[in-house]
Write an enzyme that holds these catalytic residues in place. Structure first.
Site, short mmCIF file in Angstrom:
data_model
loop_
_atom_site.label_atom_id
_atom_site.label_comp_id
_atom_site.label_asym_id
_atom_site.label_seq_id
_atom_site.Cartn_x
_atom_site.Cartn_y
_atom_site.Cartn_z
N ARG A 21 0.83 -1.21 0.00
CA ARG A 21 0.00 0.00 0.00
C ARG A 21 0.87 1.26 0.00
NH1 ARG A 21 -3.72 -3.02 3.61
NH2 ARG A 21 -5.45 -3.64 2.27
N SER A 38 -1.23 -16.78 5.76
CA SER A 38 -2.31 -15.96 6.31
C SER A 38 -3.53 -16.77 6.74
CB SER A 38 -2.73 -14.94 5.23
OG SER A 38 -3.48 -13.91 5.81
N ASN A 41 -4.81 -18.76 12.78
CA ASN A 41 -4.30 -19.60 13.89
C ASN A 41 -5.31 -19.65 15.03
OD1 ASN A 41 -2.53 -17.54 12.84
ND2 ASN A 41 -0.83 -18.65 13.75
N CYS A 42 -5.87 -18.47 15.30
CA CYS A 42 -6.71 -18.34 16.49
C CYS A 42 -8.01 -19.12 16.33
CB CYS A 42 -7.00 -16.87 16.78
SG CYS A 42 -5.50 -15.87 16.75
N THR A 272 16.54 -4.79 13.92
CA THR A 272 17.49 -5.65 14.63
C THR A 272 18.86 -4.97 14.59
OG1 THR A 272 18.23 -6.84 12.67
CG2 THR A 272 16.21 -7.64 13.72
N GLY A 281 6.53 -9.85 15.72
CA GLY A 281 5.68 -11.00 16.07
C GLY A 281 6.18 -11.81 17.26
N ASP A 282 5.72 -13.06 17.30
CA ASP A 282 6.01 -13.94 18.44
C ASP A 282 7.51 -14.16 18.64
OD1 ASP A 282 3.30 -14.23 18.60
OD2 ASP A 282 3.26 -16.38 18.17
N TYR A 424 -25.00 3.84 26.85
CA TYR A 424 -25.92 3.22 27.81
C TYR A 424 -27.37 3.23 27.35
CZ TYR A 424 -29.36 3.07 31.51
OH TYR A 424 -30.48 2.78 32.24
N LYS A 432 -24.28 4.19 35.30
CA LYS A 432 -22.89 4.10 35.76
C LYS A 432 -22.37 2.76 35.27
CE LYS A 432 -23.69 6.62 40.04
NZ LYS A 432 -24.67 6.24 41.06
P1 FAD Z 1 3.08 -17.02 12.94
O1 FAD Z 1 1.69 -16.55 12.75
O2 FAD Z 1 3.35 -18.28 13.68
O3 FAD Z 1 3.75 -17.08 11.53
C1 FAD Z 1 5.06 -17.45 11.34
C2 FAD Z 1 5.18 -18.22 10.05
O4 FAD Z 1 6.55 -18.22 9.68
C3 FAD Z 1 4.78 -19.67 10.18
O5 FAD Z 1 3.75 -19.98 9.26
C4 FAD Z 1 6.04 -20.46 9.87
O6 FAD Z 1 5.79 -21.63 9.11
C5 FAD Z 1 6.85 -19.47 9.08
N1 FAD Z 1 8.28 -19.66 9.21
C6 FAD Z 1 9.00 -19.82 10.36
N2 FAD Z 1 10.32 -19.93 10.07
C7 FAD Z 1 10.42 -19.84 8.74
C8 FAD Z 1 11.54 -19.89 7.86
N3 FAD Z 1 12.77 -20.04 8.33
N4 FAD Z 1 11.31 -19.76 6.52
C9 FAD Z 1 10.03 -19.59 6.03
N5 FAD Z 1 8.95 -19.54 6.85
C10 FAD Z 1 9.15 -19.66 8.17
N6 FAD Z 1 -3.42 -14.89 19.59
C11 FAD Z 1 -4.39 -14.05 20.01
O7 FAD Z 1 -4.12 -12.86 20.18
N7 FAD Z 1 -5.66 -14.50 20.24
C12 FAD Z 1 -6.02 -15.80 20.06
O8 FAD Z 1 -7.18 -16.16 20.25
C13 FAD Z 1 -5.01 -16.71 19.64
N8 FAD Z 1 -5.30 -18.02 19.48
C14 FAD Z 1 -4.33 -18.86 19.03
C15 FAD Z 1 -4.65 -20.20 18.87
C16 FAD Z 1 -3.69 -21.09 18.42
C17 FAD Z 1 -4.04 -22.53 18.25
C18 FAD Z 1 -2.39 -20.62 18.10
C19 FAD Z 1 -1.34 -21.56 17.59
C20 FAD Z 1 -2.06 -19.29 18.29
C21 FAD Z 1 -3.03 -18.40 18.76
N9 FAD Z 1 -2.74 -17.06 18.97
C22 FAD Z 1 -3.71 -16.20 19.39
C23 FAD Z 1 -1.38 -16.53 18.76
C24 FAD Z 1 -1.22 -15.89 17.40
O9 FAD Z 1 -1.63 -16.80 16.42
C25 FAD Z 1 0.24 -15.50 17.20
O10 FAD Z 1 0.59 -14.56 18.18
C26 FAD Z 1 0.53 -14.91 15.84
O11 FAD Z 1 0.15 -15.78 14.82
C27 FAD Z 1 2.02 -14.58 15.70
O12 FAD Z 1 2.31 -14.13 14.42
P2 FAD Z 1 3.76 -14.32 13.80
O13 FAD Z 1 3.70 -13.73 12.43
O14 FAD Z 1 4.77 -13.85 14.75
O15 FAD Z 1 3.96 -15.89 13.71
#
Ligand code: FAD
Length: 443
Positions: A21, A38, A41-42, A272, A281-282, A424, A432
Protein backbone atom coordinates in the site's frame (compact mmCIF):
# COMPACT_ATOMS: atom_id res chain seq x y z
CA UNK A 1 13.65 -1.64 -3.56
CA UNK A 2 13.61 -5.35 -2.83
CA UNK A 3 12.05 -6.51 0.43
CA UNK A 4 12.10 -10.12 1.62
CA UNK A 5 9.70 -11.29 4.31
CA UNK A 6 10.20 -14.51 6.26
CA UNK A 7 6.90 -15.97 7.48
CA UNK A 8 3.56 -15.59 5.75
CA UNK A 9 1.04 -15.50 8.57
CA UNK A 10 0.18 -12.77 11.11
CA UNK A 11 3.19 -10.44 11.16
CA UNK A 12 4.56 -11.35 7.73
CA UNK A 13 1.31 -11.01 5.79
CA UNK A 14 0.46 -7.71 7.56
CA UNK A 15 3.88 -6.33 6.68
CA UNK A 16 3.54 -7.41 3.04
CA UNK A 17 0.09 -5.84 2.58
CA UNK A 18 1.13 -2.58 4.25
CA UNK A 19 4.33 -2.36 2.20
CA UNK A 20 2.43 -2.73 -1.02
CA UNK A 21 0.00 0.00 0.00
CA UNK A 22 2.94 2.30 0.68
CA UNK A 23 5.04 1.42 -2.33
CA UNK A 24 3.62 0.30 -5.65
CA UNK A 25 6.99 -0.53 -7.16
CA UNK A 26 8.84 -2.48 -4.45
CA UNK A 27 9.66 -6.11 -5.24
CA UNK A 28 8.17 -7.90 -2.23
CA UNK A 29 8.91 -11.59 -1.74
CA UNK A 30 7.18 -13.47 1.07
CA UNK A 31 8.67 -16.84 2.06
CA UNK A 32 6.55 -19.36 3.94
CA UNK A 33 7.87 -22.77 4.97
CA UNK A 34 4.42 -24.36 5.01
CA UNK A 35 1.79 -24.78 2.36
CA UNK A 36 -0.56 -22.07 3.64
CA UNK A 37 -0.22 -18.35 4.27
CA UNK A 38 -2.31 -15.96 6.31
CA UNK A 39 -4.46 -18.59 8.02
CA UNK A 40 -6.50 -18.06 11.16
CA UNK A 41 -4.30 -19.60 13.89
CA UNK A 42 -6.71 -18.34 16.49
CA UNK A 43 -9.60 -20.20 14.87
CA UNK A 44 -7.92 -23.61 14.86
CA UNK A 45 -9.36 -24.87 18.20
CA UNK A 46 -12.86 -23.80 17.12
CA UNK A 47 -12.61 -25.72 13.86
CA UNK A 48 -11.58 -28.81 15.83
CA UNK A 49 -14.54 -28.17 18.16
CA UNK A 50 -16.93 -27.80 15.21
CA UNK A 51 -17.96 -24.20 15.95
CA UNK A 52 -16.26 -23.35 12.66
CA UNK A 53 -17.53 -26.01 10.28
CA UNK A 54 -15.88 -25.06 7.00
CA UNK A 55 -12.10 -25.64 6.87
CA UNK A 56 -11.81 -23.09 4.05
CA UNK A 57 -12.92 -20.36 6.43
CA UNK A 58 -9.58 -20.77 8.24
CA UNK A 59 -7.70 -19.80 5.12
CA UNK A 60 -8.04 -16.04 5.28
CA UNK A 61 -5.90 -15.56 2.17
CA UNK A 62 -4.60 -17.99 -0.41
CA UNK A 63 -1.26 -17.31 -2.14
CA UNK A 64 -3.14 -16.79 -5.43
CA UNK A 65 -5.65 -14.30 -3.97
CA UNK A 66 -2.97 -12.39 -2.10
CA UNK A 67 -0.74 -12.27 -5.16
CA UNK A 68 -3.60 -10.96 -7.24
CA UNK A 69 -4.66 -8.33 -4.73
CA UNK A 70 -1.24 -7.07 -3.66
CA UNK A 71 1.09 -8.12 -6.46
CA UNK A 72 3.33 -10.05 -4.09
CA UNK A 73 5.89 -12.69 -4.97
CA UNK A 74 4.67 -15.41 -2.60
CA UNK A 75 6.79 -18.52 -2.23
CA UNK A 76 5.24 -21.26 -0.12
CA UNK A 77 7.00 -24.46 0.91
CA UNK A 78 10.10 -22.28 0.89
CA UNK A 79 12.15 -22.22 4.07
CA UNK A 80 14.76 -19.56 4.71
CA UNK A 81 17.63 -21.50 6.26
CA UNK A 82 20.15 -18.71 6.91
CA UNK A 83 20.88 -15.06 6.35
CA UNK A 84 24.15 -13.45 5.37
CA UNK A 85 24.12 -9.81 6.47
CA UNK A 86 27.39 -9.02 4.64
CA UNK A 87 26.21 -9.93 1.15
CA UNK A 88 22.59 -9.14 2.15
CA UNK A 89 21.25 -12.47 0.97
CA UNK A 90 19.18 -15.26 2.42
CA UNK A 91 19.45 -18.94 1.56
CA UNK A 92 16.17 -20.58 0.66
CA UNK A 93 15.34 -24.27 0.61
CA UNK A 94 12.35 -24.71 -1.65
CA UNK A 95 10.32 -27.77 -2.50
CA UNK A 96 9.98 -26.57 -6.09
CA UNK A 97 13.26 -24.76 -6.76
CA UNK A 98 15.78 -26.54 -4.52
CA UNK A 99 18.36 -24.45 -2.65
CA UNK A 100 19.08 -20.92 -3.85
CA UNK A 101 20.15 -17.48 -2.62
CA UNK A 102 17.99 -14.36 -2.78
CA UNK A 103 19.30 -10.84 -2.19
CA UNK A 104 17.57 -8.09 -0.23
CA UNK A 105 17.67 -4.39 0.43
CA UNK A 106 15.38 -4.91 3.44
CA UNK A 107 14.42 -8.06 5.31
CA UNK A 108 11.45 -8.45 7.66
CA UNK A 109 11.55 -11.51 9.91
CA UNK A 110 8.27 -12.88 11.27
CA UNK A 111 9.01 -16.58 11.87
CA UNK A 112 6.75 -16.85 14.92
CA UNK A 113 7.03 -19.31 17.78
CA UNK A 114 6.60 -23.06 17.91
CA UNK A 115 5.12 -25.35 20.57
CA UNK A 116 7.57 -26.52 23.23
CA UNK A 117 8.14 -30.28 23.30
CA UNK A 118 9.86 -31.35 26.52
CA UNK A 119 12.55 -34.03 26.28
CA UNK A 120 10.72 -36.65 28.32
CA UNK A 121 10.44 -40.40 27.60
CA UNK A 122 7.76 -41.28 25.05
CA UNK A 123 7.41 -37.74 23.66
CA UNK A 124 7.82 -39.03 20.09
CA UNK A 125 4.47 -40.90 20.22
CA UNK A 126 2.13 -40.11 17.33
CA UNK A 127 -0.70 -39.92 19.86
CA UNK A 128 0.78 -36.65 21.16
CA UNK A 129 -0.36 -33.58 19.22
CA UNK A 130 0.63 -29.93 19.24
CA UNK A 131 -1.29 -27.16 17.54
CA UNK A 132 0.28 -24.39 15.53
CA UNK A 133 -0.74 -24.62 11.91
CA UNK A 134 -3.19 -26.13 9.45
CA UNK A 135 -1.28 -29.41 9.13
CA UNK A 136 -1.39 -29.87 12.94
CA UNK A 137 -5.10 -29.07 12.88
CA UNK A 138 -5.81 -31.59 10.14
CA UNK A 139 -4.06 -34.26 12.19
CA UNK A 140 -6.06 -33.49 15.34
CA UNK A 141 -9.30 -33.23 13.39
CA UNK A 142 -8.68 -36.62 11.80
CA UNK A 143 -7.93 -38.17 15.17
CA UNK A 144 -11.09 -36.84 16.81
CA UNK A 145 -13.45 -37.51 13.91
CA UNK A 146 -12.21 -40.67 12.23
CA UNK A 147 -10.44 -42.74 14.84
CA UNK A 148 -13.06 -43.50 17.47
CA UNK A 149 -11.42 -41.10 19.91
CA UNK A 150 -13.28 -40.87 23.20
CA UNK A 151 -10.84 -39.18 25.56
CA UNK A 152 -8.01 -36.65 25.59
CA UNK A 153 -5.51 -35.29 28.05
CA UNK A 154 -4.47 -31.69 27.60
CA UNK A 155 -1.06 -30.89 29.05
CA UNK A 156 -0.83 -27.16 29.80
CA UNK A 157 -3.45 -24.74 31.07
CA UNK A 158 -2.60 -21.67 29.01
CA UNK A 159 -4.94 -20.11 26.46
CA UNK A 160 -4.50 -22.82 23.83
CA UNK A 161 -4.75 -25.65 26.39
CA UNK A 162 -7.96 -24.29 27.89
CA UNK A 163 -9.48 -23.58 24.46
CA UNK A 164 -8.67 -27.13 23.38
CA UNK A 165 -10.11 -28.60 26.60
CA UNK A 166 -13.37 -26.72 26.00
CA UNK A 167 -13.56 -27.65 22.33
CA UNK A 168 -12.74 -31.34 22.79
CA UNK A 169 -15.25 -31.55 25.65
CA UNK A 170 -17.78 -29.86 23.38
CA UNK A 171 -17.53 -32.64 20.81
CA UNK A 172 -18.09 -35.27 23.45
CA UNK A 173 -14.61 -36.33 24.54
CA UNK A 174 -13.76 -37.07 28.16
CA UNK A 175 -11.10 -34.41 28.83
CA UNK A 176 -8.49 -34.05 31.56
CA UNK A 177 -6.19 -31.05 31.82
CA UNK A 178 -2.85 -31.10 33.64
CA UNK A 179 -1.35 -27.78 34.73
CA UNK A 180 2.13 -27.43 36.26
CA UNK A 181 1.27 -24.46 38.51
CA UNK A 182 -1.51 -23.82 41.01
CA UNK A 183 -3.73 -21.96 38.51
CA UNK A 184 -4.77 -21.91 34.86
CA UNK A 185 -4.20 -18.99 32.48
CA UNK A 186 -1.14 -17.23 33.92
CA UNK A 187 -2.11 -13.68 32.81
CA UNK A 188 -4.92 -13.78 35.39
CA UNK A 189 -4.41 -13.70 39.14
CA UNK A 190 -5.29 -16.90 40.93
CA UNK A 191 -8.69 -15.86 42.36
CA UNK A 192 -9.91 -14.72 38.92
CA UNK A 193 -8.57 -17.78 37.14
CA UNK A 194 -10.25 -20.09 39.68
CA UNK A 195 -13.66 -18.84 38.52
CA UNK A 196 -12.77 -19.95 34.99
CA UNK A 197 -11.39 -23.27 36.30
CA UNK A 198 -14.69 -23.92 38.11
CA UNK A 199 -16.54 -23.42 34.83
CA UNK A 200 -14.32 -26.06 33.20
CA UNK A 201 -14.97 -28.48 36.06
CA UNK A 202 -18.70 -27.87 35.96
CA UNK A 203 -18.66 -28.95 32.34
CA UNK A 204 -16.85 -32.15 33.23
CA UNK A 205 -13.20 -31.30 32.49
CA UNK A 206 -10.99 -33.01 35.09
CA UNK A 207 -8.31 -30.61 36.33
CA UNK A 208 -4.95 -31.57 37.80
CA UNK A 209 -3.00 -28.66 39.33
CA UNK A 210 0.65 -28.39 40.38
CA UNK A 211 1.53 -31.53 38.49
CA UNK A 212 3.48 -32.25 35.35
CA UNK A 213 3.90 -34.97 32.76
CA UNK A 214 7.08 -36.95 33.39
CA UNK A 215 6.75 -39.58 30.70
CA UNK A 216 4.40 -40.97 28.08
CA UNK A 217 3.86 -44.59 27.07
CA UNK A 218 1.66 -46.06 24.37
CA UNK A 219 -0.52 -48.88 25.64
CA UNK A 220 -2.11 -50.45 22.58
CA UNK A 221 -4.73 -48.06 21.25
CA UNK A 222 -4.21 -45.63 24.12
CA UNK A 223 -1.49 -43.52 25.66
CA UNK A 224 -0.51 -43.30 29.29
CA UNK A 225 0.88 -40.20 31.04
CA UNK A 226 2.90 -40.55 34.19
CA UNK A 227 2.57 -37.42 36.32
CA UNK A 228 5.19 -36.22 38.80
CA UNK A 229 2.72 -36.75 41.68
CA UNK A 230 2.59 -40.46 40.90
CA UNK A 231 -0.84 -40.27 39.28
CA UNK A 232 -1.17 -42.15 35.97
CA UNK A 233 -3.69 -40.98 33.39
CA UNK A 234 -4.75 -42.89 30.28
CA UNK A 235 -6.50 -41.57 27.19
CA UNK A 236 -6.79 -41.90 23.43
CA UNK A 237 -4.72 -38.81 22.65
CA UNK A 238 -2.67 -36.02 24.18
CA UNK A 239 -2.72 -32.33 23.34
CA UNK A 240 0.58 -30.79 24.38
CA UNK A 241 0.19 -27.05 24.96
CA UNK A 242 2.81 -26.04 27.49
CA UNK A 243 3.89 -22.86 25.76
CA UNK A 244 5.87 -21.68 22.77
CA UNK A 245 9.47 -20.90 21.96
CA UNK A 246 10.70 -18.55 19.21
CA UNK A 247 11.24 -20.31 15.89
CA UNK A 248 14.62 -18.67 15.38
CA UNK A 249 17.17 -21.53 15.23
CA UNK A 250 17.91 -20.66 11.58
CA UNK A 251 19.20 -17.24 12.68
CA UNK A 252 21.73 -18.55 15.22
CA UNK A 253 24.88 -18.10 13.10
CA UNK A 254 23.89 -14.96 11.23
CA UNK A 255 25.24 -12.33 13.63
CA UNK A 256 21.69 -11.38 14.57
CA UNK A 257 21.33 -10.52 18.24
CA UNK A 258 19.11 -13.02 20.06
CA UNK A 259 18.20 -13.27 23.76
CA UNK A 260 19.25 -16.42 25.67
CA UNK A 261 15.72 -17.78 25.07
CA UNK A 262 16.08 -17.15 21.33
CA UNK A 263 13.93 -14.05 20.92
CA UNK A 264 15.13 -11.51 18.36
CA UNK A 265 16.33 -8.26 19.93
CA UNK A 266 14.77 -5.18 18.29
CA UNK A 267 14.66 -1.46 19.02
CA UNK A 268 11.52 0.72 19.12
CA UNK A 269 11.52 0.89 15.33
CA UNK A 270 11.58 -2.94 15.29
CA UNK A 271 15.06 -2.89 13.71
CA UNK A 272 17.49 -5.65 14.63
CA UNK A 273 21.23 -5.11 15.05
CA UNK A 274 21.72 -5.96 11.35
CA UNK A 275 21.48 -3.28 8.69
CA UNK A 276 18.12 -3.32 6.90
CA UNK A 277 16.77 -6.23 8.95
CA UNK A 278 13.53 -5.79 10.92
CA UNK A 279 11.72 -8.38 13.06
CA UNK A 280 8.19 -8.68 14.42
CA UNK A 281 5.68 -11.00 16.07
CA UNK A 282 6.01 -13.94 18.44
CA UNK A 283 9.74 -14.24 17.68
CA UNK A 284 10.74 -10.83 19.08
CA UNK A 285 11.41 -9.46 22.52
CA UNK A 286 9.25 -6.42 23.24
CA UNK A 287 8.82 -3.91 26.02
CA UNK A 288 6.10 -4.37 28.61
CA UNK A 289 3.99 -1.24 28.19
CA UNK A 290 3.30 -0.99 31.94
CA UNK A 291 6.61 -1.65 33.64
CA UNK A 292 9.09 -1.05 30.82
CA UNK A 293 10.83 -4.41 31.26
CA UNK A 294 11.68 -6.68 28.35
CA UNK A 295 9.17 -9.43 27.74
CA UNK A 296 7.69 -11.63 25.03
CA UNK A 297 3.95 -11.60 24.35
CA UNK A 298 2.89 -14.10 21.69
CA UNK A 299 -0.43 -12.60 20.61
CA UNK A 300 -1.96 -11.89 17.23
CA UNK A 301 -2.77 -8.21 17.85
CA UNK A 302 0.80 -7.19 18.64
CA UNK A 303 2.15 -9.32 15.74
CA UNK A 304 -0.16 -7.60 13.24
CA UNK A 305 0.60 -4.13 14.56
CA UNK A 306 4.33 -4.75 14.53
CA UNK A 307 4.15 -6.09 10.96
CA UNK A 308 2.55 -2.85 9.87
CA UNK A 309 5.11 -0.72 11.75
CA UNK A 310 8.07 -2.64 10.30
CA UNK A 311 6.66 -2.03 6.81
CA UNK A 312 6.21 1.67 7.62
CA UNK A 313 9.84 1.83 8.69
CA UNK A 314 11.16 0.03 5.62
CA UNK A 315 9.42 2.84 3.80
CA UNK A 316 11.16 5.36 6.06
CA UNK A 317 8.20 6.59 8.10
CA UNK A 318 10.01 6.25 11.45
CA UNK A 319 7.11 4.72 13.39
CA UNK A 320 7.65 3.28 16.86
CA UNK A 321 6.19 0.27 18.68
CA UNK A 322 5.47 1.44 22.19
CA UNK A 323 5.27 -1.95 23.88
CA UNK A 324 2.72 -4.67 24.54
CA UNK A 325 0.01 -4.57 27.19
CA UNK A 326 -0.90 -8.25 26.88
CA UNK A 327 -4.59 -7.55 26.41
CA UNK A 328 -6.24 -10.92 25.90
CA UNK A 329 -9.53 -12.72 26.23
CA UNK A 330 -10.81 -16.26 26.46
CA UNK A 331 -14.14 -17.99 26.25
CA UNK A 332 -14.53 -20.78 28.81
CA UNK A 333 -17.89 -22.36 28.06
CA UNK A 334 -20.48 -19.77 29.22
CA UNK A 335 -17.93 -17.51 30.85
CA UNK A 336 -15.53 -14.98 29.40
CA UNK A 337 -12.27 -13.95 31.04
CA UNK A 338 -10.27 -10.97 29.83
CA UNK A 339 -7.16 -9.20 31.02
CA UNK A 340 -5.04 -6.18 30.19
CA UNK A 341 -1.84 -4.73 31.62
CA UNK A 342 0.02 -6.17 34.58
CA UNK A 343 -1.52 -8.54 37.09
CA UNK A 344 -0.94 -8.54 40.84
CA UNK A 345 1.63 -11.34 40.64
CA UNK A 346 3.77 -9.30 38.24
CA UNK A 347 3.51 -6.11 40.28
CA UNK A 348 4.50 -8.02 43.42
CA UNK A 349 7.42 -9.72 41.67
CA UNK A 350 8.72 -6.36 40.44
CA UNK A 351 8.00 -4.66 43.78
CA UNK A 352 5.87 -2.02 42.07
CA UNK A 353 3.57 -0.36 44.65
CA UNK A 354 -0.09 -0.85 43.76
CA UNK A 355 -3.64 -0.76 45.03
CA UNK A 356 -6.35 -3.21 44.12
CA UNK A 357 -10.10 -2.96 43.98
CA UNK A 358 -12.86 -5.36 42.95
CA UNK A 359 -16.35 -4.52 41.74
CA UNK A 360 -19.21 -6.93 41.07
CA UNK A 361 -21.73 -4.99 38.99
CA UNK A 362 -24.35 -6.35 36.62
CA UNK A 363 -23.54 -6.68 32.94
CA UNK A 364 -26.44 -4.32 32.20
CA UNK A 365 -29.30 -2.66 34.10
CA UNK A 366 -30.44 -5.26 36.62
CA UNK A 367 -34.14 -4.52 35.93
CA UNK A 368 -33.77 -5.43 32.25
CA UNK A 369 -33.98 -9.20 31.60
CA UNK A 370 -30.81 -11.21 31.24
CA UNK A 371 -28.46 -9.16 33.46
CA UNK A 372 -25.61 -11.33 34.76
CA UNK A 373 -22.92 -10.68 37.36
CA UNK A 374 -19.52 -9.43 36.30
CA UNK A 375 -16.35 -9.17 38.37
CA UNK A 376 -13.70 -6.58 37.57
CA UNK A 377 -10.37 -6.46 39.34
CA UNK A 378 -8.54 -3.16 38.92
CA UNK A 379 -4.90 -2.46 39.75
CA UNK A 380 -3.54 1.09 40.00
CA UNK A 381 -0.58 2.92 41.49
CA UNK A 382 -0.32 5.64 44.15
CA UNK A 383 -1.01 8.37 41.59
CA UNK A 384 -4.11 6.49 40.43
CA UNK A 385 -2.57 5.44 37.10
CA UNK A 386 -4.22 2.24 35.94
CA UNK A 387 -1.71 -0.63 35.80
CA UNK A 388 -3.94 -3.53 34.88
CA UNK A 389 -7.38 -5.08 34.99
CA UNK A 390 -9.01 -8.48 34.81
CA UNK A 391 -12.67 -9.31 34.34
CA UNK A 392 -14.73 -12.49 34.44
CA UNK A 393 -18.41 -12.83 33.66
CA UNK A 394 -21.05 -14.10 31.28
CA UNK A 395 -21.63 -10.99 29.22
CA UNK A 396 -19.98 -7.66 28.48
CA UNK A 397 -16.53 -8.66 29.73
CA UNK A 398 -14.88 -7.85 26.41
CA UNK A 399 -15.98 -4.25 26.17
CA UNK A 400 -15.12 -3.47 29.79
CA UNK A 401 -11.57 -4.76 29.45
CA UNK A 402 -11.20 -3.00 26.11
CA UNK A 403 -12.31 0.30 27.70
CA UNK A 404 -9.74 -0.11 30.44
CA UNK A 405 -7.08 -1.21 27.92
CA UNK A 406 -7.67 2.05 26.07
CA UNK A 407 -7.32 4.08 29.24
CA UNK A 408 -4.08 2.24 30.03
CA UNK A 409 -2.79 2.96 26.53
CA UNK A 410 -3.15 6.67 27.22
CA UNK A 411 -1.58 6.22 30.69
CA UNK A 412 -4.92 7.20 32.21
CA UNK A 413 -5.96 7.12 35.85
CA UNK A 414 -8.86 5.87 37.92
CA UNK A 415 -10.30 9.40 37.59
CA UNK A 416 -10.37 8.91 33.84
CA UNK A 417 -12.33 5.69 34.35
CA UNK A 418 -14.99 7.64 36.26
CA UNK A 419 -15.14 10.29 33.53
CA UNK A 420 -15.50 7.96 30.54
CA UNK A 421 -18.85 8.61 28.92
CA UNK A 422 -19.90 5.18 27.71
CA UNK A 423 -22.90 4.08 25.71
CA UNK A 424 -25.92 3.22 27.81
CA UNK A 425 -29.42 1.86 27.43
CA UNK A 426 -30.82 -0.81 29.80
CA UNK A 427 -30.15 -3.84 27.54
CA UNK A 428 -26.45 -2.92 27.32
CA UNK A 429 -25.18 -1.28 30.47
CA UNK A 430 -26.08 0.96 33.39
CA UNK A 431 -25.95 4.74 33.64
CA UNK A 432 -22.89 4.10 35.76
CA UNK A 433 -21.10 1.56 33.60
CA UNK A 434 -19.10 -1.18 35.38
CA UNK A 435 -15.93 0.60 34.22
CA UNK A 436 -17.11 3.86 35.85
CA UNK A 437 -17.93 1.84 38.97
CA UNK A 438 -14.43 0.39 39.08
CA UNK A 439 -13.09 3.96 38.92
CA UNK A 440 -15.44 5.23 41.67
CA UNK A 441 -14.47 2.39 43.95
CA UNK A 442 -10.80 3.07 43.37
CA UNK A 443 -11.05 6.85 43.93
P1 FAD B 1 3.08 -17.02 12.94
O1 FAD B 1 1.69 -16.55 12.75
O2 FAD B 1 3.35 -18.28 13.68
O3 FAD B 1 3.75 -17.08 11.53
C1 FAD B 1 5.06 -17.45 11.34
C2 FAD B 1 5.18 -18.22 10.05
O4 FAD B 1 6.55 -18.22 9.68
C3 FAD B 1 4.78 -19.67 10.18
O5 FAD B 1 3.75 -19.98 9.26
C4 FAD B 1 6.04 -20.46 9.87
O6 FAD B 1 5.79 -21.63 9.11
C5 FAD B 1 6.85 -19.47 9.08
N1 FAD B 1 8.28 -19.66 9.21
C6 FAD B 1 9.00 -19.82 10.36
N2 FAD B 1 10.32 -19.93 10.07
C7 FAD B 1 10.42 -19.84 8.74
C8 FAD B 1 11.54 -19.89 7.86
N3 FAD B 1 12.77 -20.04 8.33
N4 FAD B 1 11.31 -19.76 6.52
C9 FAD B 1 10.03 -19.59 6.03
N5 FAD B 1 8.95 -19.54 6.85
C10 FAD B 1 9.15 -19.66 8.17
N6 FAD B 1 -3.42 -14.89 19.59
C11 FAD B 1 -4.39 -14.05 20.01
O7 FAD B 1 -4.12 -12.86 20.18
N7 FAD B 1 -5.66 -14.50 20.24
C12 FAD B 1 -6.02 -15.80 20.06
O8 FAD B 1 -7.18 -16.16 20.25
C13 FAD B 1 -5.01 -16.71 19.64
N8 FAD B 1 -5.30 -18.02 19.48
C14 FAD B 1 -4.33 -18.86 19.03
C15 FAD B 1 -4.65 -20.20 18.87
C16 FAD B 1 -3.69 -21.09 18.42
C17 FAD B 1 -4.04 -22.53 18.25
C18 FAD B 1 -2.39 -20.62 18.10
C19 FAD B 1 -1.34 -21.56 17.59
C20 FAD B 1 -2.06 -19.29 18.29
C21 FAD B 1 -3.03 -18.40 18.76
N9 FAD B 1 -2.74 -17.06 18.97
C22 FAD B 1 -3.71 -16.20 19.39
C23 FAD B 1 -1.38 -16.53 18.76
C24 FAD B 1 -1.22 -15.89 17.40
O9 FAD B 1 -1.63 -16.80 16.42
C25 FAD B 1 0.24 -15.50 17.20
O10 FAD B 1 0.59 -14.56 18.18
C26 FAD B 1 0.53 -14.91 15.84
O11 FAD B 1 0.15 -15.78 14.82
C27 FAD B 1 2.02 -14.58 15.70
O12 FAD B 1 2.31 -14.13 14.42
P2 FAD B 1 3.76 -14.32 13.80
O13 FAD B 1 3.70 -13.73 12.43
O14 FAD B 1 4.77 -13.85 14.75
O15 FAD B 1 3.96 -15.89 13.71
Amino acid sequence: KKVLIVGGVAGGASAAARLRRLDEDAHIVMFERDEYISFANCGLPYYIGDSIKDRNKLLVQTPEAMHKRFNLDIRTQSEVTSIDPISKTVTVSSKERGIYAESYDFLILSPGAKPIRPAVPGIESTKIYTLRNIADTDRVKKRVTEMNTKSAIVIGGGFIGVEMAENLNGIGLEVSLVQSGPQLLAPFDIEMSHVLAKELEQHGVNLFFSDRAQSFKETGEQIQVQLASGVTLVSDMIILAIGVTPDTAFLRDSGLELTPKGHIVVNEQLETNLDGVFAVGDAVEVMDFINGNKTAIPLAGPANKQGRIAADNVFGLGMTYKGAQGTSIIKVFGLTGAVTGNNEKTLQRLAIPYHVTYVHPSSHASYYPGATPLTIKLLFDNAGTVLGAQAVGFDGVDKRIDDIATVIHFRGTVNDLTELELSYAPPYSSAKDPVNMAGYTAQ
